[in-house]
Design a protein around this motif. Structure first.
Motif, PDB file in Angstrom:
ATOM      1  N   ALA A  79      31.426 -38.702 -35.905  1.00 53.09           N
ATOM      2  CA  ALA A  79      30.584 -39.291 -34.861  1.00 53.09           C
ATOM      3  C   ALA A  79      29.189 -39.583 -35.404  1.00 53.09           C
ATOM      4  N   LEU A  80      28.643 -38.672 -36.193  1.00 49.24           N
ATOM      5  CA  LEU A  80      27.322 -38.897 -36.787  1.00 49.24           C
ATOM      6  C   LEU A  80      27.342 -40.109 -37.717  1.00 49.24           C
ATOM      7  N   GLY A  81      28.417 -40.265 -38.474  1.00 49.65           N
ATOM      8  CA  GLY A  81      28.548 -41.430 -39.348  1.00 49.65           C
ATOM      9  C   GLY A  81      28.624 -42.722 -38.554  1.00 49.65           C
ATOM     10  N   ALA A  82      29.338 -42.700 -37.438  1.00 47.32           N
ATOM     11  CA  ALA A  82      29.429 -43.889 -36.584  1.00 47.32           C
ATOM     12  C   ALA A  82      28.057 -44.253 -36.035  1.00 47.32           C
ATOM     13  N   ILE A  83      27.271 -43.246 -35.688  1.00 50.67           N
ATOM     14  CA  ILE A  83      25.918 -43.500 -35.191  1.00 50.67           C
ATOM     15  C   ILE A  83      25.072 -44.143 -36.280  1.00 50.67           C
ATOM     16  N   GLU A  84      25.149 -43.585 -37.479  1.00 49.17           N
ATOM     17  CA  GLU A  84      24.368 -44.147 -38.588  1.00 49.17           C
ATOM     18  C   GLU A  84      24.796 -45.582 -38.879  1.00 49.17           C
ATOM     19  N   PHE A  85      26.082 -45.838 -38.875  1.00 51.15           N
ATOM     20  CA  PHE A  85      26.588 -47.190 -39.110  1.00 51.15           C
ATOM     21  C   PHE A  85      26.103 -48.132 -38.010  1.00 51.15           C
ATOM     22  N   GLY A  86      26.137 -47.659 -36.782  1.00 54.56           N
ATOM     23  CA  GLY A  86      25.745 -48.480 -35.647  1.00 54.56           C
ATOM     24  C   GLY A  86      24.273 -48.847 -35.627  1.00 54.56           C
ATOM     25  N   LYS A  87      23.447 -48.073 -36.312  1.00 54.70           N
ATOM     26  CA  LYS A  87      22.006 -48.374 -36.341  1.00 54.70           C
ATOM     27  C   LYS A  87      21.724 -49.732 -36.964  1.00 54.70           C
ATOM     28  N   SER A  88      22.606 -50.192 -37.848  1.00 57.06           N
ATOM     29  CA  SER A  88      22.377 -51.470 -38.524  1.00 57.06           C
ATOM     30  C   SER A  88      23.000 -52.650 -37.779  1.00 57.06           C
ATOM     31  N   GLU A  89      23.696 -52.401 -36.683  1.00 60.11           N
ATOM     32  CA  GLU A  89      24.305 -53.483 -35.915  1.00 60.11           C
ATOM     33  C   GLU A  89      23.308 -54.099 -34.943  1.00 60.11           C
ATOM     34  N   GLU A  90      23.613 -55.318 -34.551  1.00 60.37           N
ATOM     35  CA  GLU A  90      22.755 -55.992 -33.575  1.00 60.37           C
ATOM     36  C   GLU A  90      22.795 -55.237 -32.257  1.00 60.37           C
ATOM     37  N   ASP A  91      21.714 -55.398 -31.492  1.00 65.39           N
ATOM     38  CA  ASP A  91      21.678 -54.777 -30.168  1.00 65.39           C
ATOM     39  C   ASP A  91      22.818 -55.325 -29.323  1.00 65.39           C
ATOM     40  N   CYS A  92      23.365 -54.519 -28.530  1.00 67.36           N
ATOM     41  CA  CYS A  92      24.409 -54.848 -27.567  1.00 67.36           C
ATOM     42  C   CYS A  92      25.762 -55.179 -28.196  1.00 67.36           C
TER      43      CYS A  92
END
Length: 172
Positions: A79-92
């Motif tokens: 889950a922490l890795g998914a959060i870190e990966f998601g930080k670089s994605e566009e909003d929404c």
């Protein structure tokens, strides 16, 4: 239970590592490694064996089983890795936009994706399928018939004599 844990670990070592060798230091992540002592022990028993077989150098003075660790909160690392990966994605990205797009994807989108990325099918038209079925249709099984005292050959050229006994009514 130990053999079950060993089987799980060995399967993971052969399939998930895809033939690569784990190197010291190994982190065991995920819930089962956190909560099931027998699973941790199976990893700590099997990885050092693999290191020994593959002549992996262990740091001087270290015990191999100490190089295989389960960090605190290991069950949350994915889950922490998914959060870190998601930080670089566009909003929404992944924001809920209603049910319509989901229904379209389920009804059509998956098939469209498969059509774009997939290869050709086994056949292009029904006549090719008929030809394929005809070529690979199993031959009809016809059981062998034998006559009394007939001699035949079996596996490894042994001679066999076939004897037939008539069954008697009422006897088993």
């Amino acid at each position: 239970m130990a053999s079950l844990f060993d089987a799980i670990v060995l399967q993971n070592l052969s399939v998930l590592t895809r033939g690569h060798t784990l190197r010291p230091h190994v982190l065991l992540l995920g819930g089962p490694n956190s909560f099931i002592r027998g699973m941790r022990e199976a990893w700590q028993a099997n990885i050092p064996r693999m290191w020994q077989e593959r002549k992996v150098e262990i740091p001087a003075g270290a015990k191999p089983e100490d190089l295989i660790k389960v960090p605190q909160n290991a069950q949350y690392f994915a889950a922490l890795g998914a959060i870190e990966f998601g930080k670089s994605e566009e909003d929404c990205v992944g924001c809920y936009r209603g049910v319509d797009q989901l229904v379209h994807y389920i009804d059509f989108g998956r098939a469209e994706e498969k059509a774009k990325s997939g290869g050709k099918g086994l056949v292009a038209e029904p006549s090719e399928l008929d030809l394929f079925k005809e070529q690979y249709r199993p031959k009809k099984f016809i059981p062998a018939t034998f006559q009394k005292n007939q001699t035949g050959r079996g596996i490894h050229r042994h001679r066999w004599r076939f004897h037939f006994h008539e069954s008697r009514a009422g006897q088993r």
